[in-house]
Motif scaffolding. Sequence first.
Motif, PDB file in Angstrom:
ATOM      1  N   ASN A 174       0.811  -1.217   0.000  1.00  0.00           N
ATOM      2  CA  ASN A 174       0.000   0.000   0.000  1.00  0.00           C
ATOM      3  C   ASN A 174       0.847   1.270   0.000  1.00  0.00           C
ATOM      4  N   LYS A 175       2.042   1.202  -0.567  1.00  0.00           N
ATOM      5  CA  LYS A 175       2.895   2.383  -0.690  1.00  0.00           C
ATOM      6  C   LYS A 175       3.076   2.713  -2.170  1.00  0.00           C
ATOM      7  N   PHE A 176       3.034   4.015  -2.457  1.00  0.00           N
ATOM      8  CA  PHE A 176       3.092   4.479  -3.833  1.00  0.00           C
ATOM      9  C   PHE A 176       4.013   5.690  -3.924  1.00  0.00           C
ATOM     10  N   ALA A 177       4.582   5.901  -5.095  1.00  0.00           N
ATOM     11  CA  ALA A 177       5.423   7.073  -5.324  1.00  0.00           C
ATOM     12  C   ALA A 177       4.579   8.325  -5.137  1.00  0.00           C
ATOM     13  N   GLY A 178       5.150   9.302  -4.444  1.00  0.00           N
ATOM     14  CA  GLY A 178       4.383  10.511  -4.205  1.00  0.00           C
ATOM     15  C   GLY A 178       5.230  11.648  -3.694  1.00  0.00           C
ATOM     16  N   THR A 179       4.542  12.688  -3.232  1.00  0.00           N
ATOM     17  CA  THR A 179       5.204  13.881  -2.711  1.00  0.00           C
ATOM     18  C   THR A 179       4.463  14.353  -1.473  1.00  0.00           C
ATOM     19  N   TYR A 180       5.234  14.766  -0.474  1.00  0.00           N
ATOM     20  CA  TYR A 180       4.696  15.298   0.773  1.00  0.00           C
ATOM     21  C   TYR A 180       4.861  16.811   0.772  1.00  0.00           C
ATOM     22  N   TYR A 181       3.783  17.506   1.116  1.00  0.00           N
ATOM     23  CA  TYR A 181       3.794  18.965   1.173  1.00  0.00           C
ATOM     24  C   TYR A 181       3.263  19.442   2.519  1.00  0.00           C
ATOM     25  N   GLN A 182       3.630  20.656   2.886  1.00  0.00           N
ATOM     26  CA  GLN A 182       3.007  21.372   3.987  1.00  0.00           C
ATOM     27  C   GLN A 182       2.580  22.730   3.465  1.00  0.00           C
ATOM     28  N   GLY A 183       1.457  23.212   3.957  1.00  0.00           N
ATOM     29  CA  GLY A 183       0.974  24.511   3.508  1.00  0.00           C
ATOM     30  C   GLY A 183      -0.327  24.877   4.178  1.00  0.00           C
ATOM     31  N   TYR A 184      -1.007  25.844   3.612  1.00  0.00           N
ATOM     32  CA  TYR A 184      -2.229  26.384   4.189  1.00  0.00           C
ATOM     33  C   TYR A 184      -3.346  26.380   3.152  1.00  0.00           C
ATOM     34  N   LEU A 185      -4.565  26.206   3.637  1.00  0.00           N
ATOM     35  CA  LEU A 185      -5.729  26.356   2.776  1.00  0.00           C
ATOM     36  C   LEU A 185      -5.920  27.845   2.565  1.00  0.00           C
ATOM     37  N   THR A 186      -5.833  28.303   1.322  1.00  0.00           N
ATOM     38  CA  THR A 186      -5.877  29.735   1.025  1.00  0.00           C
ATOM     39  C   THR A 186      -7.185  30.166   0.372  1.00  0.00           C
ATOM     40  N   SER A 187      -7.979  29.203  -0.090  1.00  0.00           N
ATOM     41  CA  SER A 187      -9.278  29.531  -0.683  1.00  0.00           C
ATOM     42  C   SER A 187     -10.233  28.377  -0.441  1.00  0.00           C
ATOM     43  N   PHE A 188     -11.432  28.699   0.009  1.00  0.00           N
ATOM     44  CA  PHE A 188     -12.472  27.714   0.314  1.00  0.00           C
ATOM     45  C   PHE A 188     -13.759  28.239  -0.301  1.00  0.00           C
ATOM     46  N   GLU A 189     -14.306  27.511  -1.254  1.00  0.00           N
ATOM     47  CA  GLU A 189     -15.528  27.962  -1.927  1.00  0.00           C
ATOM     48  C   GLU A 189     -16.561  26.846  -1.927  1.00  0.00           C
ATOM     49  N   GLU A 190     -17.775  27.196  -1.537  1.00  0.00           N
ATOM     50  CA  GLU A 190     -18.906  26.270  -1.594  1.00  0.00           C
ATOM     51  C   GLU A 190     -19.882  26.774  -2.641  1.00  0.00           C
ATOM     52  N   ALA A 191     -20.264  25.895  -3.557  1.00  0.00           N
ATOM     53  CA  ALA A 191     -21.239  26.255  -4.584  1.00  0.00           C
ATOM     54  C   ALA A 191     -22.432  25.313  -4.473  1.00  0.00           C
ATOM     55  N   SER A 192     -23.613  25.905  -4.374  1.00  0.00           N
ATOM     56  CA  SER A 192     -24.830  25.090  -4.302  1.00  0.00           C
ATOM     57  C   SER A 192     -25.900  25.740  -5.163  1.00  0.00           C
ATOM     58  N   ASN A 193     -26.186  25.090  -6.280  1.00  0.00           N
ATOM     59  CA  ASN A 193     -27.239  25.626  -7.136  1.00  0.00           C
ATOM     60  C   ASN A 193     -28.411  24.636  -7.180  1.00  0.00           C
ATOM     61  N   ALA A 194     -29.481  25.028  -7.811  1.00  0.00           N
ATOM     62  CA  ALA A 194     -30.711  24.240  -7.791  1.00  0.00           C
ATOM     63  C   ALA A 194     -30.616  22.939  -8.580  1.00  0.00           C
ATOM     64  N   GLU A 195     -29.686  22.837  -9.512  1.00  0.00           N
ATOM     65  CA  GLU A 195     -29.660  21.685 -10.408  1.00  0.00           C
ATOM     66  C   GLU A 195     -28.581  20.661 -10.101  1.00  0.00           C
ATOM     67  N   ASP A 196     -27.575  21.024  -9.322  1.00  0.00           N
ATOM     68  CA  ASP A 196     -26.446  20.128  -9.097  1.00  0.00           C
ATOM     69  C   ASP A 196     -26.242  19.865  -7.610  1.00  0.00           C
ATOM     70  N   PHE A 197     -25.306  18.972  -7.310  1.00  0.00           N
ATOM     71  CA  PHE A 197     -24.931  18.709  -5.930  1.00  0.00           C
ATOM     72  C   PHE A 197     -24.106  19.875  -5.389  1.00  0.00           C
ATOM     73  N   VAL A 198     -24.032  19.978  -4.065  1.00  0.00           N
ATOM     74  CA  VAL A 198     -23.165  20.967  -3.428  1.00  0.00           C
ATOM     75  C   VAL A 198     -21.722  20.601  -3.761  1.00  0.00           C
ATOM     76  N   GLU A 199     -20.933  21.594  -4.138  1.00  0.00           N
ATOM     77  CA  GLU A 199     -19.558  21.344  -4.564  1.00  0.00           C
ATOM     78  C   GLU A 199     -18.617  22.275  -3.818  1.00  0.00           C
ATOM     79  N   TYR A 200     -17.459  21.729  -3.425  1.00  0.00           N
ATOM     80  CA  TYR A 200     -16.428  22.506  -2.754  1.00  0.00           C
ATOM     81  C   TYR A 200     -15.207  22.627  -3.655  1.00  0.00           C
ATOM     82  N   SER A 201     -14.647  23.832  -3.687  1.00  0.00           N
ATOM     83  CA  SER A 201     -13.399  24.081  -4.402  1.00  0.00           C
ATOM     84  C   SER A 201     -12.402  24.620  -3.380  1.00  0.00           C
ATOM     85  N   LEU A 202     -11.265  23.938  -3.266  1.00  0.00           N
ATOM     86  CA  LEU A 202     -10.253  24.285  -2.279  1.00  0.00           C
ATOM     87  C   LEU A 202      -8.938  24.597  -2.975  1.00  0.00           C
ATOM     88  N   THR A 203      -8.218  25.600  -2.476  1.00  0.00           N
ATOM     89  CA  THR A 203      -6.885  25.918  -2.975  1.00  0.00           C
ATOM     90  C   THR A 203      -5.929  25.935  -1.790  1.00  0.00           C
TER      91      THR A 203
END
Length: 175
Positions: A112-141
């Motif tokens: 269960n180990k795979f090639a990858g990269t480890y990062y540290q940082g901060y969440l700088t943008s958090f957006e929630e979108a909820s419209n009448a036709e789609d599921f609630v969606e989150y966009s994170l940066t």
Amino acid sequence: MKKFNLQMFAEAVGGKKIVYLYRVHENASTEAGTNLAFVTENSMSISKDADSTATKDGPIRTPGEAEIEIESTSVFKKGDIVIQKLKNAMLNDKLLEIWRANLEAPALGGTNKFAGTYYQGYLTSFEEASNAEDFVEYSLTFGINGKGVDGDVTVTVEQQEAATYVFADTPKTGA
């Protein structure tokens, strides 16, 4: 000498095979890194600003520091506490740990180990979108500190199953 088209032997990596795991850094002793549910898209971008100095022979470019951003978009899962933890971390300026793992590149030395990269940082943008036709969606940066470090990332079977279906046989499971 015969030339070969090496692209005939190349295989593309599907987007579902690149997974990201997250954890609030201060919880490292009590929680494992976890993935977001129902991710529709992830991206990682590296950018650099560069200064230009005019010379008689033409401009000379001086590159600045690389800046890395990771973005994730997902459909909200009922009862999901990961999104809430990330939102709280942003509001309280908490350092986050982020792992990028390529499920198409198993590590040589472990299960269960795979090639990858480890990062540290901060969440700088958090957006929630909820419209009448789609599921609630989150966009994170996520704004990343430094450049990240390559290594082997542990991805549990459950996290791998979230990325793709895994074969299950007909006998009942569990004890």
